[in-house]
Design a protein around this motif. Structure first.
Motif, PDB file in Angstrom:
ATOM      1  N   MET A   1       0.849  -1.200   0.000  1.00 27.02           N
ATOM      2  CA  MET A   1       0.000   0.000   0.000  1.00 27.02           C
ATOM      3  C   MET A   1       0.884   1.250   0.000  1.00 27.02           C
ATOM      4  O   MET A   1       1.911   1.300   0.651  1.00 27.02           O
ATOM      5  CB  MET A   1      -0.904   0.034   1.236  1.00 27.02           C
ATOM      6  CG  MET A   1      -1.986  -1.047   1.242  1.00 27.02           C
ATOM      7  SD  MET A   1      -3.210  -0.777  -0.064  1.00 27.02           S
ATOM      8  CE  MET A   1      -4.045   0.683   0.571  1.00 27.02           C
ATOM      9  N   GLY A   2       0.441   2.272  -0.740  1.00 30.82           N
ATOM     10  CA  GLY A   2       1.191   3.513  -0.769  1.00 30.82           C
ATOM     11  C   GLY A   2       0.841   4.392   0.409  1.00 30.82           C
ATOM     12  O   GLY A   2      -0.008   4.064   1.239  1.00 30.82           O
ATOM     13  N   SER A   3       1.518   5.513   0.475  1.00 33.90           N
ATOM     14  CA  SER A   3       1.299   6.439   1.586  1.00 33.90           C
ATOM     15  C   SER A   3       0.076   7.320   1.378  1.00 33.90           C
ATOM     16  O   SER A   3      -0.329   8.032   2.274  1.00 33.90           O
ATOM     17  CB  SER A   3       2.549   7.308   1.773  1.00 33.90           C
ATOM     18  OG  SER A   3       2.816   8.035   0.578  1.00 33.90           O
ATOM     19  N   HIS A   4      -0.480   7.308   0.167  1.00 31.67           N
ATOM     20  CA  HIS A   4      -1.683   8.084  -0.124  1.00 31.67           C
ATOM     21  C   HIS A   4      -2.876   7.131  -0.232  1.00 31.67           C
ATOM     22  O   HIS A   4      -2.959   6.361  -1.185  1.00 31.67           O
ATOM     23  CB  HIS A   4      -1.528   8.868  -1.429  1.00 31.67           C
ATOM     24  CG  HIS A   4      -0.499   9.948  -1.359  1.00 31.67           C
ATOM     25  ND1 HIS A   4       0.848   9.680  -1.438  1.00 31.67           N
ATOM     26  CD2 HIS A   4      -0.630  11.296  -1.220  1.00 31.67           C
ATOM     27  CE1 HIS A   4       1.513  10.819  -1.352  1.00 31.67           C
ATOM     28  NE2 HIS A   4       0.658  11.800  -1.212  1.00 31.67           N
ATOM     29  N   PRO A   5      -3.813   7.165   0.728  1.00 30.51           N
ATOM     30  CA  PRO A   5      -4.961   6.276   0.651  1.00 30.51           C
ATOM     31  C   PRO A   5      -5.847   6.636  -0.538  1.00 30.51           C
ATOM     32  O   PRO A   5      -6.009   7.807  -0.872  1.00 30.51           O
ATOM     33  CB  PRO A   5      -5.698   6.514   1.981  1.00 30.51           C
ATOM     34  CG  PRO A   5      -5.243   7.862   2.436  1.00 30.51           C
ATOM     35  CD  PRO A   5      -3.849   8.032   1.923  1.00 30.51           C
ATOM     36  N   LEU A   6      -6.366   5.611  -1.204  1.00 30.00           N
ATOM     37  CA  LEU A   6      -7.230   5.830  -2.357  1.00 30.00           C
ATOM     38  C   LEU A   6      -8.654   6.077  -1.859  1.00 30.00           C
ATOM     39  O   LEU A   6      -9.224   5.231  -1.181  1.00 30.00           O
ATOM     40  CB  LEU A   6      -7.185   4.601  -3.267  1.00 30.00           C
ATOM     41  CG  LEU A   6      -7.728   4.735  -4.679  1.00 30.00           C
ATOM     42  CD1 LEU A   6      -6.991   5.830  -5.442  1.00 30.00           C
ATOM     43  CD2 LEU A   6      -7.603   3.409  -5.409  1.00 30.00           C
ATOM     44  N   PRO A   7      -9.243   7.244  -2.141  1.00 30.30           N
ATOM     45  CA  PRO A   7     -10.586   7.518  -1.654  1.00 30.30           C
ATOM     46  C   PRO A   7     -11.617   6.622  -2.329  1.00 30.30           C
ATOM     47  O   PRO A   7     -11.407   6.161  -3.464  1.00 30.30           O
ATOM     48  CB  PRO A   7     -10.812   8.990  -2.033  1.00 30.30           C
ATOM     49  CG  PRO A   7      -9.875   9.258  -3.158  1.00 30.30           C
ATOM     50  CD  PRO A   7      -8.691   8.362  -2.942  1.00 30.30           C
ATOM     51  N   GLU A   8     -12.710   6.363  -1.639  1.00 32.11           N
ATOM     52  CA  GLU A   8     -13.754   5.507  -2.193  1.00 32.11           C
ATOM     53  C   GLU A   8     -14.880   6.368  -2.757  1.00 32.11           C
ATOM     54  O   GLU A   8     -15.409   7.240  -2.070  1.00 32.11           O
ATOM     55  CB  GLU A   8     -14.325   4.564  -1.127  1.00 32.11           C
ATOM     56  CG  GLU A   8     -15.372   3.631  -1.707  1.00 32.11           C
ATOM     57  CD  GLU A   8     -15.743   2.475  -0.789  1.00 32.11           C
ATOM     58  OE1 GLU A   8     -16.676   1.738  -1.125  1.00 32.11           O
ATOM     59  OE2 GLU A   8     -15.096   2.332   0.259  1.00 32.11           O
ATOM     60  N   PRO A   9     -15.283   6.129  -4.018  1.00 30.98           N
ATOM     61  CA  PRO A   9     -16.414   6.872  -4.587  1.00 30.98           C
ATOM     62  C   PRO A   9     -17.688   6.644  -3.777  1.00 30.98           C
ATOM     63  O   PRO A   9     -17.873   5.586  -3.163  1.00 30.98           O
ATOM     64  CB  PRO A   9     -16.546   6.275  -5.996  1.00 30.98           C
ATOM     65  CG  PRO A   9     -15.173   5.751  -6.320  1.00 30.98           C
ATOM     66  CD  PRO A   9     -14.640   5.241  -5.007  1.00 30.98           C
ATOM     67  N   VAL A  10     -18.553   7.641  -3.790  1.00 30.18           N
ATOM     68  CA  VAL A  10     -19.788   7.558  -3.003  1.00 30.18           C
ATOM     69  C   VAL A  10     -20.912   6.870  -3.773  1.00 30.18           C
ATOM     70  O   VAL A  10     -21.954   6.562  -3.203  1.00 30.18           O
ATOM     71  CB  VAL A  10     -20.262   8.963  -2.549  1.00 30.18           C
ATOM     72  CG1 VAL A  10     -19.239   9.599  -1.628  1.00 30.18           C
ATOM     73  CG2 VAL A  10     -20.545   9.868  -3.749  1.00 30.18           C
ATOM     74  N   THR A  11     -20.725   6.632  -5.072  1.00 32.56           N
ATOM     75  CA  THR A  11     -21.753   5.976  -5.886  1.00 32.56           C
ATOM     76  C   THR A  11     -21.287   4.583  -6.306  1.00 32.56           C
ATOM     77  O   THR A  11     -20.086   4.323  -6.424  1.00 32.56           O
ATOM     78  CB  THR A  11     -22.049   6.785  -7.160  1.00 32.56           C
ATOM     79  OG1 THR A  11     -20.855   6.782  -7.971  1.00 32.56           O
ATOM     80  CG2 THR A  11     -22.443   8.218  -6.838  1.00 32.56           C
ATOM     81  N   GLN A  12     -22.261   3.707  -6.604  1.00 28.24           N
ATOM     82  CA  GLN A  12     -21.913   2.365  -7.076  1.00 28.24           C
ATOM     83  C   GLN A  12     -21.241   2.428  -8.446  1.00 28.24           C
ATOM     84  O   GLN A  12     -20.261   1.719  -8.714  1.00 28.24           O
ATOM     85  CB  GLN A  12     -23.154   1.472  -7.153  1.00 28.24           C
ATOM     86  CG  GLN A  12     -22.846   0.011  -7.460  1.00 28.24           C
ATOM     87  CD  GLN A  12     -21.930  -0.624  -6.415  1.00 28.24           C
ATOM     88  OE1 GLN A  12     -22.176  -0.547  -5.220  1.00 28.24           O
ATOM     89  NE2 GLN A  12     -20.830  -1.248  -6.868  1.00 28.24           N
ATOM     90  N   ALA A  13     -21.747   3.305  -9.326  1.00 28.21           N
ATOM     91  CA  ALA A  13     -21.144   3.441 -10.661  1.00 28.21           C
ATOM     92  C   ALA A  13     -19.692   3.891 -10.545  1.00 28.21           C
ATOM     93  O   ALA A  13     -18.812   3.428 -11.287  1.00 28.21           O
ATOM     94  CB  ALA A  13     -21.939   4.428 -11.505  1.00 28.21           C
ATOM     95  N   GLY A  14     -19.428   4.801  -9.597  1.00 26.34           N
ATOM     96  CA  GLY A  14     -18.067   5.272  -9.390  1.00 26.34           C
ATOM     97  C   GLY A  14     -17.173   4.181  -8.835  1.00 26.34           C
ATOM     98  O   GLY A  14     -16.002   4.046  -9.240  1.00 26.34           O
ATOM     99  N   ARG A  15     -17.704   3.391  -7.900  1.00 22.07           N
ATOM    100  CA  ARG A  15     -16.907   2.281  -7.333  1.00 22.07           C
ATOM    101  C   ARG A  15     -16.593   1.253  -8.419  1.00 22.07           C
ATOM    102  O   ARG A  15     -15.468   0.747  -8.508  1.00 22.07           O
ATOM    103  CB  ARG A  15     -17.653   1.634  -6.161  1.00 22.07           C
ATOM    104  CG  ARG A  15     -17.720   2.530  -4.920  1.00 22.07           C
ATOM    105  CD  ARG A  15     -18.225   1.792  -3.702  1.00 22.07           C
ATOM    106  NE  ARG A  15     -19.655   1.516  -3.757  1.00 22.07           N
ATOM    107  CZ  ARG A  15     -20.605   2.368  -3.330  1.00 22.07           C
ATOM    108  NH1 ARG A  15     -20.275   3.539  -2.812  1.00 22.07           N
ATOM    109  NH2 ARG A  15     -21.878   2.033  -3.387  1.00 22.07           N
ATOM    110  N   ASP A  16     -17.586   0.962  -9.278  1.00 24.42           N
ATOM    111  CA  ASP A  16     -17.365   0.022 -10.382  1.00 24.42           C
ATOM    112  C   ASP A  16     -16.312   0.571 -11.352  1.00 24.42           C
ATOM    113  O   ASP A  16     -15.453  -0.168 -11.843  1.00 24.42           O
ATOM    114  CB  ASP A  16     -18.671  -0.238 -11.142  1.00 24.42           C
ATOM    115  CG  ASP A  16     -19.689  -1.008 -10.308  1.00 24.42           C
ATOM    116  OD1 ASP A  16     -19.300  -1.616  -9.294  1.00 24.42           O
ATOM    117  OD2 ASP A  16     -20.883  -1.008 -10.688  1.00 24.42           O
ATOM    118  N   GLY A  17     -16.403   1.883 -11.620  1.00 26.45           N
ATOM    119  CA  GLY A  17     -15.461   2.510 -12.547  1.00 26.45           C
ATOM    120  C   GLY A  17     -14.039   2.464 -12.018  1.00 26.45           C
ATOM    121  O   GLY A  17     -13.091   2.158 -12.756  1.00 26.45           O
ATOM    122  N   LEU A  18     -13.877   2.757 -10.739  1.00 28.87           N
ATOM    123  CA  LEU A  18     -12.542   2.745 -10.138  1.00 28.87           C
ATOM    124  C   LEU A  18     -11.981   1.327 -10.108  1.00 28.87           C
ATOM    125  O   LEU A  18     -10.785   1.106 -10.398  1.00 28.87           O
ATOM    126  CB  LEU A  18     -12.598   3.334  -8.726  1.00 28.87           C
ATOM    127  CG  LEU A  18     -11.256   3.530  -8.024  1.00 28.87           C
ATOM    128  CD1 LEU A  18     -10.332   4.418  -8.847  1.00 28.87           C
ATOM    129  CD2 LEU A  18     -11.457   4.125  -6.629  1.00 28.87           C
TER     130      LEU A  18
END
Length: 279
Positions: A1-18
């Protein structure tokens, strides 16, 4: 894991996209607006510069991707200079789509391709001083001549919002007389040719590059067209992530985003976290 946490999208479409971007980054295009997204908004647009960590983050991330695109209302050459994008190792697959896609600079060639300017821009350039004088709201405004478009900024006026509202009608009439449209933004009114917008530019670029996934980040009303393009592509089955470079001035974008970043520094942190995860 890097030192910058990856933020989680607030939408399902965004989570799927990421998730899709992380799974097959070689299919993904990361596309970004410049002012307000990679660079802080400043009173004098000619003083805008990319966040100091933006180019290093993009140079780390880009080799993992299909490509990176910067889509801006500025002339392509100006965005390249202010961004510091030229001759950067790792950014060989960067394209800068200037004037909403009417101009294009490719890092691979270092050259700008552009069609002839719309004749209405020259007519507006000639008439604009008189229109501003007649409006009575010109004091403190600043005119930015982009070559293929003319932008009137009110950020320096005594009452920026009042000047913006007072000029909206007269500038709209001026644009219409010469076959142009007015694109409102954060205390700026831009008179430019119709038929070019960030949505058209983004969709054409994704088609050309054969992308299967897109992350788009923007901060202003002009970015809504790109958000719309991603929404249409998602409806057709493409994965996508919409990022708003957080601004209290443009709430429409934040309301539609999968992720809201804390301005350019937040966007750079997101790009850095993606680079760390993929690296």
């Amino acid at each position: 894991m890097g030192s910058h946490p990856l933020p989680e999208p607030v939408t399902q479409a965004g989570r799927d996209g990421l998730a899709a971007l992380l799974k097959r980054p070689e299919r993904a295009v990361v596309a970004l607006d410049f002012d307000g997204t990679l660079a802080e908004i400043v009173p004098d647009p000619e003083q805008a510069r990319a966040h100091p960590a933006a180019v290093p983050a993009l140079a780390r991330l880009a080799p993992h991707l299909n490509s990176v695109a910067v889509i801006t209302g500025r002339p392509a050459g100006a965005a390249v200079r202010y961004g510091g994008f030229a001759s950067v190792p790792g950014l060989e697959r960067l394209a800068v789509l200037g004037h909403y896609g009417a101009e294009r600079w490719d890092a691979a060639t270092g050259t700008v391709r552009a069609p002839a300017p719309h004749p209405g821009v020259a007519a507006v350039r000639a008439e604009l001083p008189g229109v501003l004088d007649n409006s009575g709201a010109w004091q403190g405004t600043w005119v930015e001549d982009k070559g293929r478009a003319i932008a009137v900024h009110t950020r320096r006026a005594a009452d920026p919002q009042a000047a913006f509202q007072a000029l909206t009608g007269p500038l709209g009439e001026l644009a219409e007389r010469h076959g142009l449209i007015v694109e409102p933004g954060r205390l700026v009114l831009e008179l430019r040719p119709p038929g070019v917008d960030k949505g058209v530019a983004l969709a054409e670029y994704l088609k050309e590059t054969g992308a299967g996934c897109v992350l788009y980040a923007g901060d202003d009303l002009g970015d809504l067209a790109a958000f719309d393009a991603v929404a249409r592509l998602r409806a057709e089955g493409m994965d996508g992530v919409l990022v708003c470079s957080g601004s209290a001035e443009v709430t429409e974008l934040a309301a539609r985003a999968d992720l809201v970043a804390d301005g350019p520094s937040g966007v750079v942190a997101l790009l850095t976290a993606l680079a760390e995860r993929l690296g």
